[in-house]
Each structure stands twice: as C-alpha cells, then as structure tokens.
Design a protein around this motif. Structure first.
Motif, PDB file in Angstrom:
ATOM      1  N   TYR A   1       0.793  -1.227   0.000  1.00 39.32           N
ATOM      2  CA  TYR A   1       0.000   0.000   0.000  1.00 39.32           C
ATOM      3  C   TYR A   1       0.830   1.284   0.000  1.00 39.32           C
ATOM      4  O   TYR A   1       0.313   2.341  -0.388  1.00 39.32           O
ATOM      5  CB  TYR A   1      -0.916   0.042   1.234  1.00 39.32           C
ATOM      6  N   THR A   2       2.058   1.225   0.462  1.00 39.90           N
ATOM      7  CA  THR A   2       2.787   2.476   0.727  1.00 39.90           C
ATOM      8  C   THR A   2       4.125   2.593   0.012  1.00 39.90           C
ATOM      9  O   THR A   2       4.830   3.568   0.232  1.00 39.90           O
ATOM     10  CB  THR A   2       3.033   2.648   2.238  1.00 39.90           C
ATOM     11  N   TYR A   3       4.484   1.630  -0.833  1.00 40.01           N
ATOM     12  CA  TYR A   3       5.752   1.719  -1.561  1.00 40.01           C
ATOM     13  C   TYR A   3       5.519   2.528  -2.838  1.00 40.01           C
ATOM     14  O   TYR A   3       5.060   2.003  -3.851  1.00 40.01           O
ATOM     15  CB  TYR A   3       6.308   0.322  -1.850  1.00 40.01           C
TER      16      TYR A   3
ATOM     17  N   PRO B   1      -1.950   2.129  -7.641  1.00 37.89           N
ATOM     18  CA  PRO B   1      -2.718   3.315  -8.027  1.00 37.89           C
ATOM     19  C   PRO B   1      -3.151   4.116  -6.818  1.00 37.89           C
ATOM     20  O   PRO B   1      -3.135   3.635  -5.678  1.00 37.89           O
ATOM     21  CB  PRO B   1      -3.925   2.712  -8.757  1.00 37.89           C
ATOM     22  N   LEU B   2      -3.564   5.320  -7.076  1.00 34.32           N
ATOM     23  CA  LEU B   2      -4.007   6.235  -6.025  1.00 34.32           C
ATOM     24  C   LEU B   2      -5.112   5.618  -5.178  1.00 34.32           C
ATOM     25  O   LEU B   2      -5.122   5.755  -3.950  1.00 34.32           O
ATOM     26  CB  LEU B   2      -4.491   7.539  -6.673  1.00 34.32           C
ATOM     27  N   SER B   3      -6.043   4.920  -5.807  1.00 39.61           N
ATOM     28  CA  SER B   3      -7.185   4.345  -5.087  1.00 39.61           C
ATOM     29  C   SER B   3      -6.738   3.320  -4.056  1.00 39.61           C
ATOM     30  O   SER B   3      -7.326   3.225  -2.968  1.00 39.61           O
ATOM     31  CB  SER B   3      -8.168   3.702  -6.072  1.00 39.61           C
ATOM     32  N   LYS B   4      -5.683   2.545  -4.361  1.00 44.62           N
ATOM     33  CA  LYS B   4      -5.216   1.537  -3.406  1.00 44.62           C
ATOM     34  C   LYS B   4      -4.493   2.191  -2.230  1.00 44.62           C
ATOM     35  O   LYS B   4      -4.637   1.747  -1.088  1.00 44.62           O
ATOM     36  CB  LYS B   4      -4.302   0.523  -4.093  1.00 44.62           C
ATOM     37  N   VAL B   5      -3.719   3.248  -2.501  1.00 46.31           N
ATOM     38  CA  VAL B   5      -3.080   3.975  -1.396  1.00 46.31           C
ATOM     39  C   VAL B   5      -4.143   4.464  -0.427  1.00 46.31           C
ATOM     40  O   VAL B   5      -3.977   4.381   0.796  1.00 46.31           O
ATOM     41  CB  VAL B   5      -2.239   5.155  -1.920  1.00 46.31           C
ATOM     42  N   TYR B   6      -5.254   4.953  -0.973  1.00 52.05           N
ATOM     43  CA  TYR B   6      -6.319   5.492  -0.119  1.00 52.05           C
ATOM     44  C   TYR B   6      -6.954   4.410   0.755  1.00 52.05           C
ATOM     45  O   TYR B   6      -7.533   4.712   1.792  1.00 52.05           O
ATOM     46  CB  TYR B   6      -7.394   6.167  -0.974  1.00 52.05           C
TER      47      TYR B   6
ATOM     48  N   ARG C   1      -0.176  10.604  -4.591  1.00 56.40           N
ATOM     49  CA  ARG C   1      -0.369   9.468  -3.676  1.00 56.40           C
ATOM     50  C   ARG C   1      -0.038   9.847  -2.234  1.00 56.40           C
ATOM     51  O   ARG C   1      -0.659   9.347  -1.292  1.00 56.40           O
ATOM     52  CB  ARG C   1       0.457   8.272  -4.156  1.00 56.40           C
ATOM     53  N   GLY C   2       0.951  10.746  -2.060  1.00 55.19           N
ATOM     54  CA  GLY C   2       1.276  11.199  -0.718  1.00 55.19           C
ATOM     55  C   GLY C   2       0.124  11.928  -0.054  1.00 55.19           C
ATOM     56  O   GLY C   2      -0.053  11.864   1.179  1.00 55.19           O
ATOM     57  N   ALA C   3      -0.685  12.623  -0.856  1.00 53.96           N
ATOM     58  CA  ALA C   3      -1.852  13.322  -0.306  1.00 53.96           C
ATOM     59  C   ALA C   3      -2.911  12.327   0.148  1.00 53.96           C
ATOM     60  O   ALA C   3      -3.587  12.540   1.166  1.00 53.96           O
ATOM     61  CB  ALA C   3      -2.425  14.283  -1.348  1.00 53.96           C
ATOM     62  N   ALA C   4      -3.071  11.232  -0.596  1.00 52.44           N
ATOM     63  CA  ALA C   4      -4.014  10.182  -0.184  1.00 52.44           C
ATOM     64  C   ALA C   4      -3.568   9.565   1.134  1.00 52.44           C
ATOM     65  O   ALA C   4      -4.374   9.327   2.043  1.00 52.44           O
ATOM     66  CB  ALA C   4      -4.110   9.112  -1.274  1.00 52.44           C
ATOM     67  N   LEU C   5      -2.270   9.318   1.251  1.00 55.37           N
ATOM     68  CA  LEU C   5      -1.739   8.740   2.483  1.00 55.37           C
ATOM     69  C   LEU C   5      -1.905   9.705   3.654  1.00 55.37           C
ATOM     70  O   LEU C   5      -2.154   9.292   4.793  1.00 55.37           O
ATOM     71  CB  LEU C   5      -0.270   8.381   2.287  1.00 55.37           C
ATOM     72  N   ALA C   6      -1.775  10.999   3.372  1.00 55.81           N
ATOM     73  CA  ALA C   6      -1.968  12.004   4.421  1.00 55.81           C
ATOM     74  C   ALA C   6      -3.381  11.936   4.979  1.00 55.81           C
ATOM     75  O   ALA C   6      -3.592  12.060   6.195  1.00 55.81           O
ATOM     76  CB  ALA C   6      -1.680  13.400   3.863  1.00 55.81           C
ATOM     77  N   GLU C   7      -4.369  11.745   4.107  1.00 53.93           N
ATOM     78  CA  GLU C   7      -5.749  11.648   4.597  1.00 53.93           C
ATOM     79  C   GLU C   7      -5.975  10.347   5.350  1.00 53.93           C
ATOM     80  O   GLU C   7      -6.687  10.322   6.368  1.00 53.93           O
ATOM     81  CB  GLU C   7      -6.739  11.773   3.445  1.00 53.93           C
ATOM     82  N   VAL C   8      -5.380   9.254   4.879  1.00 53.81           N
ATOM     83  CA  VAL C   8      -5.486   7.981   5.592  1.00 53.81           C
ATOM     84  C   VAL C   8      -4.998   8.145   7.034  1.00 53.81           C
ATOM     85  O   VAL C   8      -5.642   7.716   7.988  1.00 53.81           O
ATOM     86  CB  VAL C   8      -4.673   6.884   4.877  1.00 53.81           C
ATOM     87  N   ALA C   9      -3.831   8.777   7.179  1.00 52.76           N
ATOM     88  CA  ALA C   9      -3.230   8.929   8.506  1.00 52.76           C
ATOM     89  C   ALA C   9      -3.992   9.921   9.368  1.00 52.76           C
ATOM     90  O   ALA C   9      -4.054   9.767  10.593  1.00 52.76           O
ATOM     91  CB  ALA C   9      -1.775   9.371   8.364  1.00 52.76           C
TER      92      ALA C   9
END
Length: 532
Positions: free
Chosen positions: A427-429, A449-454, A491-499
């Motif tokens: 998910y994060t690589y 893809p972006l959707s999986k990171v989210y 993708r980093g922005a998606a991860l930011a929202e996840v966290a």
C-alpha cells in the motif's frame, strides 16, 4: 478594518462600523452550502452560507506563524502579511490553555474575520494549512467561505521516507519535498542516508565514509544488474546542508528521523573500512560501493570493531540530529551467508550462545541499547522481530512485509511490547507504477494506483499503531526532483488523509473530488504531477 457579514438577497450591502464604510459581497452562489475541498478531510466541518472577503492579509499572532502565513498564503494572494493588533486584524491566531492534543485546532471564519485557536504552535500551523486550502479567488479578490472547523489527527505519525543512497537528492529537492509534505499536514520525514549504494552523511571519526563510501564507479541502468551506465557517481551532504534542512523541517513542524541501516545493506561502509566486514570468508573478497540494486551479501561483522563503529556512528548521528527523538537502525534483509563462512562470526555466535541467524538480533540489541543511553529511541524494520533478542520495549517496529500479514506481524510486535508504524509494501511503496502503460518515468515494478493507497489499513492486530508512512525507494527515481514529485504525489496526499482520518476517511470518490479542486495547489508550489 472589520467586515460585517449580512445575509441578504441584495448583491451589495453597505454597512458602517465606527467611521469605516464596509463592503460585503453576497450573491446566490455565495449563499449555497458548498462543500469545502480540504485534504486531509477535517474531523468536523460546519459550513455556513456566505464568504468573507479579504481586501488585505492582516494578522495577529506568534511571529513564527506570521512567517508561515507569509510563506504559504501571501504568495497565493499576491500580497504580504500586515501585522496588526488583535482587534484590527482580519486573521487572529491564538495559543490557548487547555488539555487539547498537540496538533488539534479550531478554525472559525465569520463575517467579522478569522479566528484560529490551538494549544500549541503545531496546532496553529495545521490550522493555517487548512485555511490556505479554503482560499478562493472571486471576481473582486480573495475570499474565505464561512465555516467552523474542529480538527485533530487520528494518528500522530504521518510521513514519507526518502532513500538518498541509491539516488541522491540535492538539498533544494529535499526541502521542496518537505514543503509539499507540510501542505497536507504530513509531520514525519524518514531520511534513509546509508545503504549498499552509497553513504550520504559525514561522520567526523570516519572520514572515509564520505571520501570512499559516497562514490561508486557506475550505476545499474534499467532492470538488469549487469547493465551499468559507466558514469561515476559521487554525492553526499555537508553538515551545514543537513542543519539547513533540519531548520526548515522544524519550522514546518516536521520531525526528521535519520536512518543508519545495519547490519545488512552495509556495502558502502565496508568498502570504506574493509575491517568492518567479514574479510576472512575467502581470498577473493574485494568490497566496493555497490553498482547494482537488490539485497546484497556484504554484512557488518559481529566483531568488537564493528560494534564500536556502530556505536560511534550513532553517537555522531544523535549529535547532528539533535532534536530527533528517533533514529532508525535498519535490520531488514540481512543475509547470513558471509557469517556462516566467517571464523570470526562463528566464534561470536558461539560465545554469545546464539545461532548465526540470530547474530543480527545481537547487533541490533547493542545498537538500540546504545541509543537508549543517548536518550534516543531506536526504530527497526519488522525483520528484526525474528532476531531472537530483546530490544528495548520502546523500540518502534516498522511493518513493511505486508505479505506476512499486518495482524500477524503486529501481534508479534505487541507480544514483545513494541509500538508500530505501518509501512506495508502493498500500500505504501511509492516507487511502484501508478499509471500502467504511459508513465514518463521508470518504476521498480508492481502497481500501486491512487485508489489503493487510499485504502491503506491503519491497524495491525493487537499492536499500538503510532502512524503510517509512504516509502520512496530510489533505485528507479533517478531523474531528480521532478521524478521524485511524480512518484510522491498525489499518492502522498491520499496517504496524508489515511493517517489523519483513519477509519473516518469519507471514501475514495469523495477524496478524488476534492483532489481535483486541489490540483492548482500542486501547480502553485511547482510540484510535477505529469499527466496523472
């Protein structure tokens, strides 16, 4: 000047406060309860119909936060911050007493102005980042939608890791990444400074680490180890450059965690000081800074010389990164082939009553306890859980081997008393492909893809989860800052929202809608998204 908000069907309303003639713009589009396109999504948003016009950027608050306004808001608005008294400023930033969490904040935009409240400057900084995203350009200038926001992050560790060993990134590129991270409230920067392919930071006691360890004669070209570009590669940071980056990170409320990877991934160190390696394994033993990628065989010897080297390096790292509470000591992908052939390693295993495979745990335990004496907390990759030794309980485990099962690895960490940070490969690589078939840059393989990171998970069995971070391994991020931007964002922005939101995240479709409205942010801050 103070602005009065008057809700009316009229297009323009004039009001007098004291001796000032005030103008407030109200029309049907402003009265709609439009959703705010904020990333990460705040915990609570109450949208109030209408907008506050900003004829100027006047503010009152801590000087450090006024500088943040000047850096992140003023350039957007084409103006500069005017420092005013609290009763005359449009933006008022307040540090308040209370038991609020370090990063929580309140943001209130009314017809009279903007009030930001937090118990810490970090909380106010987060509020400013949200306020920046709320700015809208109207026909007559800049406006803010009226709203009340209460916000706090779900996870305290929200970050990105950057590998500068395989490919080096200039100080300006690192600082660019930090500033982009700040836009989305990411607050941890994991700096992978050493590996087989290069040593990137100076150690006063061991100057050869830079003289020899930062240099490699060529670099793997493409995905075949035997294909080399035959171009010498020689890069490292100076103390002054590192201190400058640390100063910027501190101003952005980003905590920097350096990594000295051991006992594997040590070929650059061994090429600099061969006595650190397993020189007794054969006559044909000629270590050099690695030119190819992958998990390579050169491993630090479990000798007193290597253990003392490790402690000396960690001591200097703790001194250079004086405000970093965490130091990463690696522990991943440690080969044992050389140890199994080394008389010195076999003797060390026998003396310590451990198997050859457990020598890794022995070395990590000594490094972690040395950091404990320096009042630092060690961080390790999850491979270290199998080391057979008792690391200090506060040691943080980064779970990256998602194929092992996050719950399985998390339960193992919890059983040993360790908190975890999630860094699952699946998910994060962020070095994987994100746009199959038409990327302008290479990737290591895989598809993320972006959707999986989210959809990244935020739990790991019974483990205490401190947070989550994305990994930017740089084998194939070789074309500088634009290449780095392309792999990290959005993708980093998606991860930011996840966290930030964890289980409360509103869903990918909603995130994607907000992201479309945020694309101008990337352009404004010169972040390369390519055609994604």
């Amino acid at each position: 000047m103070r602005l009065q908000y008057l809700q009316s069907a009229a297009k323009w309303i004039w009001s007098i406060e004291g001796s000032s003639l005030l103008q407030v713009h109200v029309d049907k589009s402003m009265l709609r309860n439009e959703a705010l396109a904020l990333i990460p999504q705040p915990r609570s948003v109450r949208r109030i119909p209408g907008f506050l016009e900003l004829p100027e950027l006047s503010a009152h608050g801590p000087s450090s936060l006024l500088r943040v306004l000047d850096e992140f808001l003023a350039p957007m608005m084409g103006t500069s911050v005017q420092e005013r008294e609290a009763d005359t400023a449009l933006l008022s930033l307040h540090l308040t007493a209370g038991d609020a969490s370090e990063e929580s904040y309140l943001l209130n935009v009314t017809g009279q102005g903007v009030r930001l409240e937090a118990a810490t400057e970090h909380g106010l900084f987060n509020a400013v980042m949200t306020l920046r995203q709320m700015l809208k350009k109207g026909k007559r200038g800049w406006m803010l939608p009226l709203a009340e926001i209460e916000d706090a992050p779900a996870l305290k560790w929200r970050g990105l890791m950057l590998d500068v060993s395989r490919h080096f990134f200039e100080p300006s590129e690192v600082k660019h990444l930090l500033r982009t991270m700040a836009l989305f409230k990411l607050n941890h920067f994991h700096w992978h400074l050493t590996d087989d392919q290069g040593w990137r930071f100076p150690v006063h006691k061991f100057p050869q680490l830079i003289r020899l360890g930062a240099y490699r004669r060529a670099t793997q070209k493409g995905h075949e180890a035997k294909q080399l570009d035959e171009v010498p590669y020689n890069h490292s940071y100076t103390v002054e450059e590192i201190e400058d980056i640390l100063s910027l990170a501190e101003s952005l409320h980003i905590e920097v965690m350096p990594e000295f990877d051991l006992p594997g991934h040590s070929q650059a160190a061994i090429a600099s000081y061969p006595e650190l390696g397993n020189a007794d394994i054969s006559e044909d033993w000629h270590p050099e800074v690695a030119t190819s990628f992958g998990a390579l065989q050169y491993t630090l010897s479990p000798s007193e010389v290597s253990v003392n080297f490790t402690k000396d390096v960690l001591s200097e790292m703790a001194q250079l990164f004086a405000k970093s509470p965490y130091i990463h000591i690696g522990g991943d992908e440690v080969p044992t082939e050389q140890w199994s052939k080394s008389r010195r390693a076999l003797a060390a295993a026998q003396e310590s009553h451990v198997s050859v495979k457990k020598l890794e745990g022995l070395m990590l335990e000594k490094a972690a306890k040395h950091l404990q004496g320096l009042r630092r907390t060690a961080v390790v990759w999850d491979d270290a859980l199998s080391g057979g030794r008792q690391l200090p309980k506060e040691t943080v485990v980064m779970i990256w081997r998602s194929w092992e099962g996050l719950a399985t690895v998390g339960n193992k960490a919890a059983a040993q008393g360790h908190p975890v940070v999630l860094a699952p490969q699946a998910y994060t690589y962020l070095d994987q492909w994100q746009d199959l078939g038409h990327s302008q840059f290479d990737a290591i393989g895989g598809y993320l893809p972006l959707s999986k990171v989210y959809e990244s998970p935020t739990s790991a069995g019974e483990a205490e989860v401190l947070g989550i971070q994305g990994q930017l391994w740089s084998e194939y991020i070789r074309e500088g800052g634009r290449n780095l931007d392309f792999m990290a964002w959005p993708r980093g922005a998606a991860l930011a929202e996840v966290a930030w939101a964890a289980a409360a995240r509103p869903g990918f479709a909603d995130f994607e809608r907000r992201l479309r409205q945020r694309r101008e942010d990337f352009k404004l801050f010169q972040v390369n998204l390519g055609e994604i």
